[in-house]
Design an enzyme around this catalytic site. Structure first.
Site, PDB file in Angstrom:
ATOM      1  N   SER A  13      12.459  12.786   5.534  1.00 37.19           N
ATOM      2  CA  SER A  13      11.473  13.779   5.978  1.00 37.19           C
ATOM      3  C   SER A  13      10.503  14.178   4.886  1.00 37.19           C
ATOM      4  O   SER A  13       9.374  14.534   5.157  1.00 37.19           O
ATOM      5  CB  SER A  13      12.160  15.068   6.443  1.00 37.19           C
ATOM      6  OG  SER A  13      13.048  14.799   7.479  1.00 37.19           O
ATOM      7  N   ARG A  14      10.981  14.192   3.660  1.00 38.59           N
ATOM      8  CA  ARG A  14      10.136  14.723   2.588  1.00 38.59           C
ATOM      9  C   ARG A  14      10.676  14.285   1.235  1.00 38.59           C
ATOM     10  O   ARG A  14      11.708  13.631   1.142  1.00 38.59           O
ATOM     11  CB  ARG A  14      10.052  16.255   2.685  1.00 38.59           C
ATOM     12  CG  ARG A  14      11.394  16.918   2.973  1.00 38.59           C
ATOM     13  CD  ARG A  14      11.247  18.377   3.354  1.00 38.59           C
ATOM     14  NE  ARG A  14      12.576  18.960   3.557  1.00 38.59           N
ATOM     15  CZ  ARG A  14      12.888  20.221   3.353  1.00 38.59           C
ATOM     16  NH1 ARG A  14      11.967  21.060   2.937  1.00 38.59           N
ATOM     17  NH2 ARG A  14      14.109  20.674   3.570  1.00 38.59           N
ATOM     18  N   ILE A 111      21.453   5.292  -0.727  1.00 37.84           N
ATOM     19  CA  ILE A 111      21.633   5.742  -2.113  1.00 37.84           C
ATOM     20  C   ILE A 111      21.712   7.265  -2.182  1.00 37.84           C
ATOM     21  O   ILE A 111      22.377   7.820  -3.067  1.00 37.84           O
ATOM     22  CB  ILE A 111      20.528   5.179  -3.037  1.00 37.84           C
ATOM     23  CG1 ILE A 111      20.903   5.416  -4.509  1.00 37.84           C
ATOM     24  CG2 ILE A 111      19.167   5.770  -2.695  1.00 37.84           C
ATOM     25  CD1 ILE A 111      20.116   4.621  -5.492  1.00 37.84           C
ATOM     26  N   ASP A 112      21.110   7.967  -1.212  1.00 39.85           N
ATOM     27  CA  ASP A 112      21.231   9.434  -1.190  1.00 39.85           C
ATOM     28  C   ASP A 112      22.688   9.842  -0.952  1.00 39.85           C
ATOM     29  O   ASP A 112      23.195  10.789  -1.546  1.00 39.85           O
ATOM     30  CB  ASP A 112      20.291  10.057  -0.138  1.00 39.85           C
ATOM     31  CG  ASP A 112      20.459   9.491   1.262  1.00 39.85           C
ATOM     32  OD1 ASP A 112      21.047   8.393   1.422  1.00 39.85           O
ATOM     33  OD2 ASP A 112      19.997  10.143   2.221  1.00 39.85           O
TER      34      ASP A 112
HETATM   35  N1  LIG Z   1      10.223  23.234   4.931  1.00 40.05           N
HETATM   36  C1  LIG Z   1      10.920  22.304   5.597  1.00 40.05           C
HETATM   37  N2  LIG Z   1      10.337  21.135   5.919  1.00 40.05           N
HETATM   38  C2  LIG Z   1      11.021  20.185   6.583  1.00 40.05           C
HETATM   39  N3  LIG Z   1      12.307  20.310   6.950  1.00 40.05           N
HETATM   40  C3  LIG Z   1      12.940  21.454   6.662  1.00 40.05           C
HETATM   41  C4  LIG Z   1      12.292  22.511   5.957  1.00 40.05           C
HETATM   42  N4  LIG Z   1      13.195  23.500   5.787  1.00 40.05           N
HETATM   43  C5  LIG Z   1      14.332  23.106   6.355  1.00 40.05           C
HETATM   44  N5  LIG Z   1      14.195  21.890   6.903  1.00 40.05           N
HETATM   45  C6  LIG Z   1      15.238  21.169   7.606  1.00 40.05           C
HETATM   46  O1  LIG Z   1      15.667  20.138   6.760  1.00 40.05           O
HETATM   47  C7  LIG Z   1      15.927  18.981   7.541  1.00 40.05           C
HETATM   48  C8  LIG Z   1      15.628  17.785   6.699  1.00 40.05           C
HETATM   49  O2  LIG Z   1      16.565  17.835   5.672  1.00 40.05           O
HETATM   50  P1  LIG Z   1      16.260  17.147   4.311  1.00 40.05           P
HETATM   51  O3  LIG Z   1      15.041  17.714   3.735  1.00 40.05           O
HETATM   52  O4  LIG Z   1      17.534  17.202   3.549  1.00 40.05           O
HETATM   53  O5  LIG Z   1      15.996  15.706   4.930  1.00 40.05           O
HETATM   54  P2  LIG Z   1      15.433  14.400   4.324  1.00 40.05           P
HETATM   55  O6  LIG Z   1      14.196  14.578   3.529  1.00 40.05           O
HETATM   56  O7  LIG Z   1      15.415  13.426   5.427  1.00 40.05           O
HETATM   57  O8  LIG Z   1      16.551  14.056   3.347  1.00 40.05           O
HETATM   58  P3  LIG Z   1      17.737  13.174   3.747  1.00 40.05           P
HETATM   59  O9  LIG Z   1      17.175  11.787   3.819  1.00 40.05           O
HETATM   60  O10 LIG Z   1      18.642  13.444   2.606  1.00 40.05           O
HETATM   61  O11 LIG Z   1      18.261  13.657   5.048  1.00 40.05           O
HETATM   62  C9  LIG Z   1      15.044  19.048   8.747  1.00 40.05           C
HETATM   63  O12 LIG Z   1      15.775  18.547   9.826  1.00 40.05           O
HETATM   64  C10 LIG Z   1      14.751  20.545   8.895  1.00 40.05           C
HETATM   65  O13 LIG Z   1      15.502  21.088   9.955  1.00 40.05           O
HETATM   66  C1  LIG Z   2      21.783   7.861   6.669  1.00 46.60           C
HETATM   67  C2  LIG Z   2      20.535   8.170   5.868  1.00 46.60           C
HETATM   68  C3  LIG Z   2      19.313   8.002   6.751  1.00 46.60           C
HETATM   69  C4  LIG Z   2      20.648   9.639   5.434  1.00 46.60           C
HETATM   70  O1  LIG Z   2      19.547  10.028   4.690  1.00 46.60           O
HETATM   71  C5  LIG Z   2      20.448   7.286   4.606  1.00 46.60           C
HETATM   72  O2  LIG Z   2      21.557   7.502   3.794  1.00 46.60           O
HETATM   73  C6  LIG Z   2      20.369   5.827   4.944  1.00 46.60           C
HETATM   74  O3  LIG Z   2      19.325   5.328   5.251  1.00 46.60           O
HETATM   75  N1  LIG Z   2      21.547   5.132   4.879  1.00 46.60           N
HETATM   76  C7  LIG Z   2      21.691   3.731   5.131  1.00 46.60           C
HETATM   77  C8  LIG Z   2      22.840   3.431   6.025  1.00 46.60           C
HETATM   78  C9  LIG Z   2      24.193   3.848   5.501  1.00 46.60           C
HETATM   79  O4  LIG Z   2      24.310   4.763   4.677  1.00 46.60           O
HETATM   80  O5  LIG Z   2      25.179   3.249   5.945  1.00 46.60           O
END
Ligand SMILES: Nc1ncnc2c1ncn2[C@@H]1O[C@H](COP(=O)(O)OP(=O)(O)OP(=O)(O)O)[C@@H](O)[C@H]1O
Ligand SMILES: CC(C)(CO)[C@@H](O)C(=O)NCCC(=O)O
Ligand SMILES: [K+]
Length: 266
Positions: A13-14, A111-112
Site C-alpha cells: 500500500s505504501r 521479505i517483509d
Molecule cells: N494513512 C494510512 N494510509 C494507508 N493505510 C493505512 C493508513 N493508516 C492505517 N492504514 C491501514 O494500514 C493498512 C495497510 O497496512 P500497511 O501499511 O502495513 O500495508 P502495506 O504497505 O501493504 O504493508 P504490508 O505489505 O506490510 O502489508 C491498510 O489496510 C489501512 O487499513
Molecule cells: C503476503 C504479502 C503480500 C504481505 O505483505 C507479502 O509478504 C508477499 O508478497 N509474500 C509473498 C508470498 C509469501 O509470503 O508466501
C-alpha cells in the site's frame, strides 16, 4: 561515531521509512508509493526527509562525520515495480530473502514477513509468532532454532471491505469502526463490519491458540498498519489473550537493522 541510515520497506500500500543513527531508531513514518512518470531520476533525499518533517541538516548533523549528501538506504520490497525506481539511488543496499539468516524459508516467502519474524525473534526472543495486519493479514512463526515453522496469508481488514464493495452492486465501502461492533447487525454497514471483524478475530484467536499449543508462552507480536485496530478488537473480546500479545510497529525495521549488521560484518 555512529552513522545515519534510512530503512525503506516497500509494502503493497505504501512506503515504510525509518531513520536510524547506528542501531538507534530516531523516527519512523509512511509515505505514498512513487510514480515513475517522466525521465528517471535519483529519488530526492530532501523530499524524503521533508515527508517525515525532518531536515536534511538535522539528520546529517546527528551523525557527525557525515559529509555525503546521500544517506545510505537499506531497502527491502515486496513490490518489484517500486523497487526499480530506487535502483538509481547511489547509496542503496537492497536486502534479498537469501540475506536473512532465517532457516527453512521457501523461495517465494515475502521479505517483509521474513524481516518481521527475524525482528520479533531477535527483540522478543525465539520462538516467535508475527501477525502482520497490513494490506494482507499474515501469520509467520519461527521456532527456537530460528527456523521458519510456517504461516498463513489472508486479505487484510481493509482489503476485505474493499473487495466486497468492488465485487457487489449493493454493498458500500464502509469505514471500519474503532470499537468492536455488535455481532448481530441490523443494517448493511454494521453487517459488513460484523462479518469481517468477527471472522478475522476468530481466525486470529484460532491461529494464536494453535501456535501456543506447539510453543507455549512464546512471544506473539502484532504489527502492520491495522495493528492498533486489530488489537483493540481483540482486547474487547479476548482481553486475556490480548494482554499476552505485544504491539510493535517497527518489527520489520528491527529485522533490517539486524540483517544489515549481519551482512556488513559477514
Ligand atoms: N494513512 C494510512 N494510509 C494507508 N493505510 C493505512 C493508513 N493508516 C492505517 N492504514 C491501514 O494500514 C493498512 C495497510 O497496512 P500497511 O501499511 O502495513 O500495508 P502495506 O504497505 O501493504 O504493508 P504490508 O505489505 O506490510 O502489508 C491498510 O489496510 C489501512 O487499513
Ligand atoms: C503476503 C504479502 C503480500 C504481505 O505483505 C507479502 O509478504 C508477499 O508478497 N509474500 C509473498 C508470498 C509469501 O509470503 O508466501
Ligand atoms: K498479485
Amino acid at each position: 561515531m555512529d552513522k545515519s541510515w534510512l530503512a525503506l520497506m516497500i509494502g503493497n500500500s505504501r512506503l515504510h521509512w525509518a531513520w536510524f543513527v547506528g542501531d538507534q531508531l530516531q523516527s519512523a513514518w509512511d509515505s505514498e508509493h512513487l510514480t515513475n512518470s517522466g525521465p528517471p531520476s535519483s529519488p530526492n533525499l530532501g523530499k524524503i526527509l521533508e515527508k517525515a518533517s525532518l531536515s536534511r541538516e538535522k539528520v546529517v548533523r546527528r551523525s557527525q562525520g557525515e559529509n555525503s549528501d546521500e544517506l545510505p538506504i537499506v531497502l527491502a520490497s515486496v513490490v518489484s515495480e517500486q523497487t526499480a525506481i530506487w535502483q538509481t539511488y547511489r547509496q542503496l543496499q537492497t536486502l534479498m530473502l537469501a540475506q536473512i539468516p532465517l532457516q527453512h524459508s521457501y523461495p517465494t516467502l515475502g521479505i517483509d514477513r521474513a524481516l518481521a519474524l527475524w525482528g520479533a525473534g531477535e527483540v522478543y526472543g525465539w520462538p516467535a509468532l508475527v501477525i502482520d495486519a497490513g494490506t494482507a493479514l499474515t501469520f509467520t512463526g519461527g521456532n527456537a532454532e530460528r527456523q521458519l515453522v510456517g504461516g498463513a496469508i489472508l486479505p487484510g481488514l481493509s482489503l476485505q471491505v474493499q473487495s466486497l464493495a468492488q465485487k457487489t452492486a449493493a454493498l458500500p465501502a464502509i469505514a471500519l469502526p474503532e470499537t468492536l461492533p455488535k455481532r448481530w447487525a441490523n443494517d448493511t454497514e454494521d453487517a459488513i463490519a460484523s462479518g469481517i471483524i468477527y471472522t478475522v478475530l476468530a481466525g486470529v484467536v484460532d491461529f494464536v491458540q494453535a501456535w501456543w499449543q506447539e510453543f507455549p508462552h512464546c512471544a506473539v507480536v502484532i504489527t502492520g498498519g491495522d495493528r492498533a485496530l486489530l488489537h483493540q478488537y481483540l482486547q474487547s473480546q479476548h482481553s486475556e489473550l490480548a494482554a499476552q500479545v505485544t504491539i510493535d510497529p517497527n518489527l520489520i525495521f528491527w529485522g533490517m537493522r539486524a540483517c544489515r549488521a549481519e551482512s556488513a560484518s559477514a
